[in-house]
Design a protein around this motif. Sequence first.
Motif, PDB file in Angstrom:
ATOM      1  N   VAL A   1       6.593   0.276 -12.343  1.00  0.00           N
ATOM      2  CA  VAL A   1       6.167  -0.757 -13.283  1.00  0.00           C
ATOM      3  C   VAL A   1       5.208  -0.170 -14.312  1.00  0.00           C
ATOM      4  O   VAL A   1       5.234  -0.532 -15.484  1.00  0.00           O
ATOM      5  N   SER A   2       4.377   0.768 -13.868  1.00  0.00           N
ATOM      6  CA  SER A   2       3.358   1.327 -14.756  1.00  0.00           C
ATOM      7  C   SER A   2       3.970   1.915 -16.011  1.00  0.00           C
ATOM      8  O   SER A   2       3.448   1.722 -17.108  1.00  0.00           O
TER       9      SER A   2
ATOM     10  N   SER B   1       7.812  -0.697  -5.016  1.00  0.00           N
ATOM     11  CA  SER B   1       8.123  -0.574  -3.604  1.00  0.00           C
ATOM     12  C   SER B   1       7.951  -1.952  -2.975  1.00  0.00           C
ATOM     13  O   SER B   1       7.368  -2.846  -3.575  1.00  0.00           O
TER      14      SER B   1
ATOM     15  N   VAL C   1      -3.334   0.426 -11.058  1.00  0.00           N
ATOM     16  CA  VAL C   1      -3.034  -0.358  -9.860  1.00  0.00           C
ATOM     17  C   VAL C   1      -1.981   0.379  -9.039  1.00  0.00           C
ATOM     18  O   VAL C   1      -0.927   0.738  -9.565  1.00  0.00           O
TER      19      VAL C   1
ATOM     20  N   ALA D   1      -0.090  -0.653  -6.643  1.00  0.00           N
ATOM     21  CA  ALA D   1       1.152  -1.367  -6.377  1.00  0.00           C
ATOM     22  C   ALA D   1       2.135  -1.249  -7.526  1.00  0.00           C
ATOM     23  O   ALA D   1       3.316  -1.521  -7.368  1.00  0.00           O
ATOM     24  N   TRP D   2       1.626  -0.877  -8.703  1.00  0.00           N
ATOM     25  CA  TRP D   2       2.523  -0.781  -9.853  1.00  0.00           C
ATOM     26  C   TRP D   2       3.114   0.608 -10.000  1.00  0.00           C
ATOM     27  O   TRP D   2       3.931   0.845 -10.870  1.00  0.00           O
ATOM     28  N   ARG D   3       2.641   1.522  -9.126  1.00  0.00           N
ATOM     29  CA  ARG D   3       3.189   2.867  -9.215  1.00  0.00           C
ATOM     30  C   ARG D   3       4.656   2.873  -8.822  1.00  0.00           C
ATOM     31  O   ARG D   3       5.178   1.913  -8.273  1.00  0.00           O
TER      32      ARG D   3
ATOM     33  N   PRO E   1       8.054   3.365  -6.899  1.00  0.00           N
ATOM     34  CA  PRO E   1       8.412   3.344  -5.479  1.00  0.00           C
ATOM     35  C   PRO E   1       8.784   4.736  -5.010  1.00  0.00           C
ATOM     36  O   PRO E   1       9.216   5.582  -5.791  1.00  0.00           O
ATOM     37  N   ALA E   2       8.588   4.968  -3.720  1.00  0.00           N
ATOM     38  CA  ALA E   2       8.879   6.303  -3.203  1.00  0.00           C
ATOM     39  C   ALA E   2      10.376   6.593  -3.274  1.00  0.00           C
ATOM     40  O   ALA E   2      10.790   7.674  -3.660  1.00  0.00           O
TER      41      ALA E   2
ATOM     42  N   ASP F   1      15.412 -15.939  -5.617  1.00  0.00           N
ATOM     43  CA  ASP F   1      14.422 -14.895  -5.377  1.00  0.00           C
ATOM     44  C   ASP F   1      13.337 -15.376  -4.425  1.00  0.00           C
ATOM     45  O   ASP F   1      12.867 -14.625  -3.567  1.00  0.00           O
ATOM     46  N   ARG F   2      12.975 -16.661  -4.547  1.00  0.00           N
ATOM     47  CA  ARG F   2      11.942 -17.186  -3.643  1.00  0.00           C
ATOM     48  C   ARG F   2      12.453 -17.201  -2.205  1.00  0.00           C
ATOM     49  O   ARG F   2      11.714 -16.906  -1.262  1.00  0.00           O
ATOM     50  N   ILE F   3      13.724 -17.554  -2.040  1.00  0.00           N
ATOM     51  CA  ILE F   3      14.281 -17.596  -0.694  1.00  0.00           C
ATOM     52  C   ILE F   3      14.276 -16.201  -0.088  1.00  0.00           C
ATOM     53  O   ILE F   3      13.884 -15.988   1.066  1.00  0.00           O
ATOM     54  N   GLU F   4      14.683 -15.222  -0.904  1.00  0.00           N
ATOM     55  CA  GLU F   4      14.699 -13.850  -0.402  1.00  0.00           C
ATOM     56  C   GLU F   4      13.291 -13.371  -0.075  1.00  0.00           C
ATOM     57  O   GLU F   4      13.054 -12.698   0.921  1.00  0.00           O
ATOM     58  N   ARG F   5      12.364 -13.752  -0.934  1.00  0.00           N
ATOM     59  CA  ARG F   5      10.978 -13.351  -0.719  1.00  0.00           C
ATOM     60  C   ARG F   5      10.456 -13.972   0.585  1.00  0.00           C
ATOM     61  O   ARG F   5       9.764 -13.315   1.367  1.00  0.00           O
TER      62      ARG F   5
ATOM     63  N   LEU G   1       2.927  -8.696   4.090  1.00  0.00           N
ATOM     64  CA  LEU G   1       3.127  -8.926   2.664  1.00  0.00           C
ATOM     65  C   LEU G   1       2.255 -10.078   2.182  1.00  0.00           C
ATOM     66  O   LEU G   1       2.016 -11.028   2.935  1.00  0.00           O
ATOM     67  N   PRO G   2       1.789 -10.016   0.958  1.00  0.00           N
ATOM     68  CA  PRO G   2       1.064 -11.169   0.425  1.00  0.00           C
ATOM     69  C   PRO G   2       1.989 -12.364   0.291  1.00  0.00           C
ATOM     70  O   PRO G   2       3.162 -12.220  -0.057  1.00  0.00           O
TER      71      PRO G   2
ATOM     72  N   ASN H   1       3.758 -15.209  -1.231  1.00  0.00           N
ATOM     73  CA  ASN H   1       4.029 -15.552  -2.622  1.00  0.00           C
ATOM     74  C   ASN H   1       5.300 -16.352  -2.764  1.00  0.00           C
ATOM     75  O   ASN H   1       5.894 -16.399  -3.821  1.00  0.00           O
TER      76      ASN H   1
END
Lengths: 424, 114, 204
Positions: free
Chosen positions: B10-11, B62, C116, C118-120, C122-123, C147-151, C161-162, C164
């Motif tokens: 995202v960054s 991620s 931030v 979390a914005w980096r 993904p591996a 998307d909400r259902i999947e979340r 997970l937070p 949301n």
Amino acid sequence: MADFFQTSWGLWPAVAYTLAALIHCALLINVVAVGALVFIWMERKISGRIQDRLGPTRVGGKFGWLQTLADGLKLITKEDLIPAQADSFLFKIAPYIAFCASFAAYMALPFSSGWVALPINTGVFFILAVIGLEVFGVILGGYASGSKWSLFGGMREAAQVVSYEVPLGLCVVVPVLIAGTMDLVAIGDMQAGLFTNWFVLHDPFTFITFWVFFTCATASVNRAPFDLAEAESELVAGFHTEYSGLRWSIFFMAEYGSMFAVSALAAILFFGGWHGPIPVTSLLGLTDAGDPVRLGSFLTFVFGAENGAAVAGYLGRLIGMSNLIFKATLGVTVMMWVRWTLPRLRIDQVITTCLKYCTPIAAVMFVGACLWKVGGLPSLNNVLPQQQMLEVRESYMRSGVNAAAESPAGSPTASEVTAATAAK
Amino acid sequence: MNLLTQPIGVSHYLAVGAVMFVAGAVCMATKRNALGVLMGIELVLNGANVNFVAFSSNFLQSGPRPMLGLDGQLIALFVIVLAAAEAAVALAIALNFYNNHATIDVDRADELKG
Amino acid sequence: MESINWHSFFFLLFALVACAFSVAVVVTSNVVRMAFFLIVALGATAGLFFLAGADFVGAMQLMIYVGGTLVLLVFGVMLTAQGPFVSMRTRAGEWIIAAIVGSSLLGLLISTAFSVDAWRAPASAELPTADATATRLGTGLLGVRVDRIERAAAEEADPTLPKNAQGMSAYLMPFEVVSVHLLIVLIAAAYLARPKKRVGTIDS
């Protein structure tokens, strides 16, 4: 294709992907360039016949079929003039913008079931959007020429294209609504079977929608009677007055390219795409579903079970592709016929046609097709039970469950279907 | 850090959005042509749109699903539509200004100055 | 040598084009070239949307923004770009102030963007596939939020997970408001741009 190069030829991934992309590009360039060659020759022959003369007769033997090539050679040898008043950077780049836009539309245009360079699930809108970009080449070229005629041509083009995008979009929504997807491959495959399954015969509204679509498509690719941008009786040659040589011919390649693209789009949306009026391929067993009848069984006998199905599918798709190309060429021919028989409209009449007739008609057709669909009224598409649209759609949904990467299906995935049912 | 071999996040999208936003803001501030100011506005809106889409994307973070689910894409669609509306009105105003004052320079539009 | 990540490669390509042409819009003083650079920048942004898996938004960007709004803009530019108005230069002092303010804002925004964790990136790179975003967006507008259902399912599976996933916020009302707004804008633009009757001339 890239995977094929990687696994069987052992190429580097980068080389394999580049090679695959180049092959796709080369194939599509061929469609545009060879198509333009053929269509320009066709246009001259058709216009000749309509005007009671012969058209080109000498170059290349009997029908003058190499005339375009000779013209192309002549154009290459011409001097590439740039007027002193011109904004030379924009003047030089404008033909390429037009050509790129017209060519990029072919990226998402399927030529047969699954034969598409870039399977995206919003294919219809992508093609419309990209064809709409061709206008920038015309506008910028018209402005950059530094000539009043060109500027007028460019302005007319801008006004015309912005107006005609509205009814064009409305018309395209109607088959999308009936199919329930924006994926062109899925839309085409839903019209498999007899010609009664074509969306143009779905209900009276779609039938009228097709004519509105074709009118608006003719206008949006700048063909007569809507070719106000290059009205040669008023504006010398409109936006390409100052262009010469190869740059001029690139504008024309773009025009013929987008003519073919919108005709192919019309064929896919309304006339069954790569499915002929009679389902010859499935009658012969030329499907890759492993339908071992007739010719399909013969092929499996010759090539073995697995290869036979692949060869049968390939042959079926090849026939489908020639179907689509035939239908699109028919559309282009109609455009030429219209060009050489109808007089050009005035600019105010062009805008009136769009805003007072095409847009309201398209809106009414859209509402009518919606109501027809919601009301579940009888449709010609359901006369013959052999290939129900629903079945095809369900098969697409099922294929969407499997790895979405390999199938170009643009239908809801399993999770969405379950979510939608859960919400109900 | 080799950008070519690593997946992007995202960054990176936010950085692109930031460049577009700043370019748009500077464009709005410095251009004297009314249409140049309008182009600055378009750039700013697009920078914002890039951010919205990046946050709603499934592929840039991620974790299982993005925090800002489909909302980001829906808001981006609304922004696109509203930008079209804004451009239509702004263009009408600019053309009116040009017709009445025979100039397109926004610095000369100071008749309402007290 | 690690193999090239093609998603990143195309991201970099489109990002460079978008950024370079956005900056070009600012530094050019010729208004027609500005319009052309803006077209390229917004087209590249559509490419970025496609790369983020938002292909419906990307197609809409191409169709409405680039194909509609910018054509209007270029139309306006061509109507007004005459003589002295083609190229209007900004004074050097204003450039310096704008450059200072702009670069500090840019520095702030970019440092925020990379601050931030979390914005980096993904591996592991999960790449966009032919996923039906148009259907998701359509049902989302109506209030069925896939998307909400999947979340919610993901949160159930992984309690760290937070949270949301509450609510099924629909966008039908904003959609209606935008539609009416567009209609009003259409009428208003037509009203603003109507031909004026000039005093003392004979109306033809």
